[in-house]
Write a protein that holds these residues in place. Structure first.
Motif, PDB file in Angstrom:
ATOM      1  N   MET A 285      -7.894   3.868  -3.383  1.00  0.00           N
ATOM      2  CA  MET A 285      -7.616   2.593  -3.493  1.00  0.00           C
ATOM      3  C   MET A 285      -6.111   2.365  -3.299  1.00  0.00           C
ATOM      4  O   MET A 285      -5.655   1.095  -3.146  1.00  0.00           O
ATOM      5  CB  MET A 285      -7.558   2.271  -5.187  1.00  0.00           C
ATOM      6  CG  MET A 285      -9.145   1.663  -5.741  1.00  0.00           C
ATOM      7  SD  MET A 285      -8.864   1.836  -7.388  1.00  0.00           S
ATOM      8  CE  MET A 285      -7.684   0.158  -7.711  1.00  0.00           C
ATOM      9  N   ARG A 286      -5.239   3.577  -3.266  1.00  0.00           N
ATOM     10  CA  ARG A 286      -3.756   3.027  -3.226  1.00  0.00           C
ATOM     11  C   ARG A 286      -3.459   2.202  -2.143  1.00  0.00           C
ATOM     12  O   ARG A 286      -2.538   1.405  -2.298  1.00  0.00           O
ATOM     13  CB  ARG A 286      -3.333   4.700  -3.391  1.00  0.00           C
ATOM     14  CG  ARG A 286      -3.480   5.223  -4.544  1.00  0.00           C
ATOM     15  CD  ARG A 286      -3.152   6.472  -4.670  1.00  0.00           C
ATOM     16  NE  ARG A 286      -3.449   7.191  -6.062  1.00  0.00           N
ATOM     17  CZ  ARG A 286      -3.502   8.378  -6.465  1.00  0.00           C
ATOM     18  NH1 ARG A 286      -2.567   9.224  -5.811  1.00  0.00           N
ATOM     19  NH2 ARG A 286      -3.694   8.756  -7.649  1.00  0.00           N
ATOM     20  N   PRO A 287      -3.802   2.372  -0.902  1.00  0.00           N
ATOM     21  CA  PRO A 287      -3.279   1.629   0.261  1.00  0.00           C
ATOM     22  C   PRO A 287      -3.542   0.172   0.094  1.00  0.00           C
ATOM     23  O   PRO A 287      -3.053  -0.647   0.345  1.00  0.00           O
ATOM     24  CB  PRO A 287      -4.095   2.171   1.663  1.00  0.00           C
ATOM     25  CG  PRO A 287      -4.681   3.688   1.103  1.00  0.00           C
ATOM     26  CD  PRO A 287      -4.596   3.441  -0.449  1.00  0.00           C
ATOM     27  N   SER A 288      -4.948  -0.268  -0.621  1.00  0.00           N
ATOM     28  CA  SER A 288      -5.165  -1.250  -0.795  1.00  0.00           C
ATOM     29  C   SER A 288      -4.355  -1.992  -1.754  1.00  0.00           C
ATOM     30  O   SER A 288      -3.903  -3.268  -1.923  1.00  0.00           O
ATOM     31  CB  SER A 288      -6.521  -1.625  -1.458  1.00  0.00           C
ATOM     32  OG  SER A 288      -7.439  -0.963  -0.556  1.00  0.00           O
ATOM     33  N   MET A 289      -3.984  -1.175  -2.766  1.00  0.00           N
ATOM     34  CA  MET A 289      -3.038  -1.801  -3.894  1.00  0.00           C
ATOM     35  C   MET A 289      -1.554  -2.280  -3.159  1.00  0.00           C
ATOM     36  O   MET A 289      -1.068  -3.412  -3.557  1.00  0.00           O
ATOM     37  CB  MET A 289      -2.655  -0.940  -4.867  1.00  0.00           C
ATOM     38  CG  MET A 289      -4.102  -0.294  -5.690  1.00  0.00           C
ATOM     39  SD  MET A 289      -3.838   1.052  -6.777  1.00  0.00           S
ATOM     40  CE  MET A 289      -3.511   0.507  -8.274  1.00  0.00           C
ATOM     41  N   ARG A 290      -1.220  -1.415  -2.323  1.00  0.00           N
ATOM     42  CA  ARG A 290      -0.004  -1.705  -1.752  1.00  0.00           C
ATOM     43  C   ARG A 290       0.049  -3.054  -0.806  1.00  0.00           C
ATOM     44  O   ARG A 290       0.796  -4.025  -0.865  1.00  0.00           O
ATOM     45  CB  ARG A 290       0.462  -0.715  -0.632  1.00  0.00           C
ATOM     46  CG  ARG A 290       1.147   0.458  -1.273  1.00  0.00           C
ATOM     47  CD  ARG A 290       1.860   1.471  -0.457  1.00  0.00           C
ATOM     48  NE  ARG A 290       2.606   2.488  -1.265  1.00  0.00           N
ATOM     49  CZ  ARG A 290       3.689   2.343  -1.363  1.00  0.00           C
ATOM     50  NH1 ARG A 290       4.517   1.089  -1.130  1.00  0.00           N
ATOM     51  NH2 ARG A 290       4.501   3.224  -2.279  1.00  0.00           N
ATOM     52  N   LEU A 291      -1.333  -3.345  -0.297  1.00  0.00           N
ATOM     53  CA  LEU A 291      -1.477  -4.543   0.508  1.00  0.00           C
ATOM     54  C   LEU A 291      -1.723  -5.881  -0.285  1.00  0.00           C
ATOM     55  O   LEU A 291      -1.364  -6.818  -0.036  1.00  0.00           O
ATOM     56  CB  LEU A 291      -2.675  -4.163   1.464  1.00  0.00           C
ATOM     57  CG  LEU A 291      -2.372  -3.511   2.737  1.00  0.00           C
ATOM     58  CD1 LEU A 291      -3.794  -3.062   3.454  1.00  0.00           C
ATOM     59  CD2 LEU A 291      -1.536  -4.265   3.568  1.00  0.00           C
TER      60      LEU A 291
END
Ligand SMILES: Cc1cc2nc3c(=O)[nH]c(=O)nc-3n(C[C@H](O)[C@H](O)[C@H](O)COP(=O)(O)OP(=O)(O)OC[C@H]3O[C@@H](n4cnc5c(N)ncnc54)[C@H](O)[C@@H]3O)c2cc1C
Ligand code: SF4
Ligand code: SF4
Lengths: 540, 109
Positions: A285-291
């Protein structure tokens, strides 16, 4: 002071509609007024496009397609949280208008993403992008924008109708006056200079100006929203704390603490520091959170912290009425206030109609700003048209007093910074504002009333100080309506947590209307509001 | 709070003076703007987004001042990092298009 200088305005403009405040609510208001043919001037304390809390933060939006089931779920979801003070017909209107206007944003070129199935996803707006687009659109619609130009007081005619405002350009010192047929207050909420993200322009100025013209507030007891942020930072974005573990300094988990149960975090913070780590977010999930929320990560990246793997200290910053729900009372579907010629929109207006006593985290607020902005603009334009040429004949007078006028010859120079610190000392502490008690509220009110008297009898010695002095006065006034209302609500409902009355009381399912300057008053009002004057603004 | 106006990068366009919501900067003739009211800075990072040449740096500390070193900021890639993250600036595309909020909200249930 300003009052005696009515001939001394460097900038003297006329408009059909004056919009005060250029956040989402103000820009939607300006756009819809201009689109219905009105000559519109919009003034902002900062720069329309970057100022206000939406520009800095970004918004999840209550955007629900007109599918009966989805709409029903959307309406039901917050009713109990809000203490059953909301109104379903207003929810329907807001859902319809928000849907139409967000689709309009897509037509204007807002770069909405697409979801897994390739369908456009329109429930989230990145602040800087959204507000840059809104500025461009209102300019295209012919709105005249005055940036860096806080309004200081409203103008009122002989019949008590609002007829524009005066203010000052904070960079050039030039004074401006806009004589208008109707006026919209879209100055946002009041976060008492807490440095919550984007909130320091929001000092309750619009409430004060409206009250001076005779307008009433509603729901001011629902004004104690606190946002979670890293202790060192301003970024009060709370969504991702859904995946956080909250711990004491030694790393043990704080029982029950979560982003939904902030009271446990607040209680702990009264005794000791609280830490968080976003460790429940799966690696994937982490990359999605950054985006999704790049600015959530800014303070961490800059402080060299990985929030997914490292604990960091958190705090709760007051967001007051920004994510609370109280504000200027709306008397009908046109978003009119109780004073003729004056409309209110966004955080400046009460949001109880759709949220009851609780908003906290996202989506309703942005939807309310969009739809109430849109309606107020349309109705203000209509009202202006109905006045015809009347405006040019009327005599107008500024109605601001505290922080504007000198008292007597013997009055003291105003110690603005001290007044601001003193009001913050009454509204920031969790033990006073989050966990309210009869005794605490009474003591605070005593101090706040005293501060008001001090403001009343002090003198503003230079034009430069005017803006801060008015902000200080607005914050003191806001705090007095908040706590006077909170004392009257002898129960716990919505975000109002009364330690002496911890239960919800079915007999208090009403609104609390407040107002007054030297004498603050509060009265209750049954739930249903006056019936619509006319059917305005079904869709864009 | 705002900590740096880079002398070497600033092109004196005064955009930051215009757009700062809390009026922190003062324009100066023929020179970069000054940080005139640092304690009014609300740490919103908007000035960084609007500066066309990445000459500004807002430190994450919102209540205390921090000392920063321009060369180090450049080296670790922090000068202009917010603009880069959201795809603002010449020849960049807004990352709003790549907003993944829908992925996040799916996990909320
Ligand atoms: C960190 C954060 C995250 C949020 N996230 C969400 C979310 O996800 N979803 C959601 O629905 N809501 C969210 N909100 C709330 C949402 O941003 C607000 O409800 C919304 O922006 C209100 O719009 P507005 O136009 O009424 O006020 P604002 O955007 O605050 O604008 C008010 C404007 O009035 C101007 N102004 C103030 N005083 C004066 C004066 N005297 N003269 C002239 N101009 C003046 C200000 O400069 C400002 O431009 C969030 C808020 C914060 C702080
Ligand atoms: S915006 Fe950037 S380049 Fe322009 S004056 Fe400010 S610091 Fe200099
Ligand atoms: S971070 Fe925000 S408040 Fe601070 S200087 Fe930049 S624009 Fe102004």
């Amino acid at each position: 002071m300003l009052k005696t200088l009515t001939t001394d305005f460097e900038l003297d403009l006329e408009a059909d509609v004056l919009v005060i405040g250029g956040g989402p609510a103000g820009t939607w208001a300006a756009w819809s007024a201009a689109s219905s043919g009105a000559r519109v001037v919009l003034v902002d304390k900062g720069y329309c496009g970057t100022t206000g809390c939406a520009a800095a933060s970004g918004n999840g939006v209550w955007y629900v397609p007109p599918d009966p089931e989805a709409r029903e779920t959307a309406k039901a979801s917050r009713e109990s949280l809000g203490g059953f003070l909301s109104d379903r017909s207003w929810m329907d209107r807001v859902l319809d208008q928000t849907y139409a206007n967000v689709n309009q944003l897509a037509e204007w070129g807002y770069p909405f993403p697409t979801d897994d199935e390739g369908k456009p996803y329109r429930r989230s707006l990145q602040g800087p992008e959204y507000m840059r687009l809104m500025r461009r659109q209102i300019q295209r619609a012919g709105v005249k924008i005055l940036d860096n130009s806080p309004a200081l007081e409203l103008l009122v005619d002989n019949d008590g109708a609002v007829a524009g405002a005066t203010g000052v350009n904070r960079q050039t010192g030039e004074k401006w006056i806009v004589r208008s047929q109707s006026t919209i207050i879209a100055t946002g909420g009041c976060a008492f200079l807490s440095k919550a993200l984007g909130c320091n322009v929001l000092t309750g100025d619009g409430y004060l100006m409206a009250a001076e013209a005779g307008a009433e507030m509603s729901g001011m007891e629902f004004s104690n929203a606190y946002g979670i942020s890293p202790a060192f930072s301003s970024v009060t974005k709370t969504l991702f704390y859904n995946w956080a573990t909250f711990t004491y300094e030694d790393g043990t988990v704080i029982p029950g603490a979560s982003s939904h149960r902030r009271s446990i975090i607040a209680e702990t913070l009264l005794q000791q520091p609280v830490y968080a780590i976003i460790d429940k977010a799966a690696e994937s999930m982490r990359p999605s959170m950054r985006l999704a929320q790049p600015n959530f990560f800014l303070p961490f990246d800059r402080a060299g912290i990985d929030p997914f793997t490292q604990r960091f200290p958190v705090t709760l910053r007051l967001e007051g009425t920004v994510r609370g729900t109280g504000g200027i009372r709306i008397v009908d579907e046109s978003c009119a206030s109780s004073v003729r010629g004056l409309y209110a929109a966004g955080d400046a207006a009460t949001r109880e109609l759709i949220c009851g006593g609780f908003t906290g985290g996202g989506s309703h607020n942005a939807a309310w700003a969009i739809s109430s902005g849109y309606w107020s603009g349309k109705s203000a334009a209509e009202y202006s048209r109905s006045l015809g040429e009347y405006k040019t004949q009327r005599l107008v007078l500024g109605v601001g007093e505290v922080g504007l006028q000198s008292g007597s010859d013997r009055s003291q120079p105003l110690a603005t910074d001290e007044v601001i610190q003193a009001v913050q000392a009454e509204v920031f502490p969790y033990e006073k504002n989050y966990f309210r008690t009869e005794q605490g509220l009474t003591e605070s009110l005593g101090k706040l009333n005293h501060l008001w008297q001090e403001l009343r009898s002090s003198q503003v010695t230079s034009d430069k100080e005017l803006i801060r002095a008015r902000e200080a006065a607005a914050m003191v006034a806001t705090a007095r309506w908040m706590y006077s209302s909170a004392i009257e609500r002898k129960e716990t409902r919505g975000m109002h947590k009364h330690q002496d009355y911890p239960e919800l009381d079915a007999n208090q399912q009403h609104h609390l209307i407040s107002g007054g300057l030297d004498q603050v008053w509060v009265k209750s009002q049954p739930l249903s509001i006056e019936k619509p004057l006319s059917k305005i603004g079904a869709a864009v | 709070m705002i900590e740096l106006v880079s002398e070497s990068r600033c092109i004196k366009c005064n955009i930051c003076v215009n757009i700062c919501p809390t009026n922190v900067f003062d324009r100066v003739a023929d020179a970069p703007p000054t940080i005139a009211r640092q304690s009014d800075c609300q740490t919103c990072y908007m000035c960084e987004l609007y500066c066309p040449v990445d000459a500004l740096y807002v430190a994450p500390e919102s209540d205390v001042t921090a000392s920063v070193n321009e060369a180090e900021l450049v080296e670790v890639g922090l000068l202009g990092s917010y603009r880069e993250n959201i795809g603002w600036g010449h020849k960049r595309t807004s990352t709003a298009k790549a907003d993944q909020t829908f992925q996040i909200l799916k996990q909320m249930k």
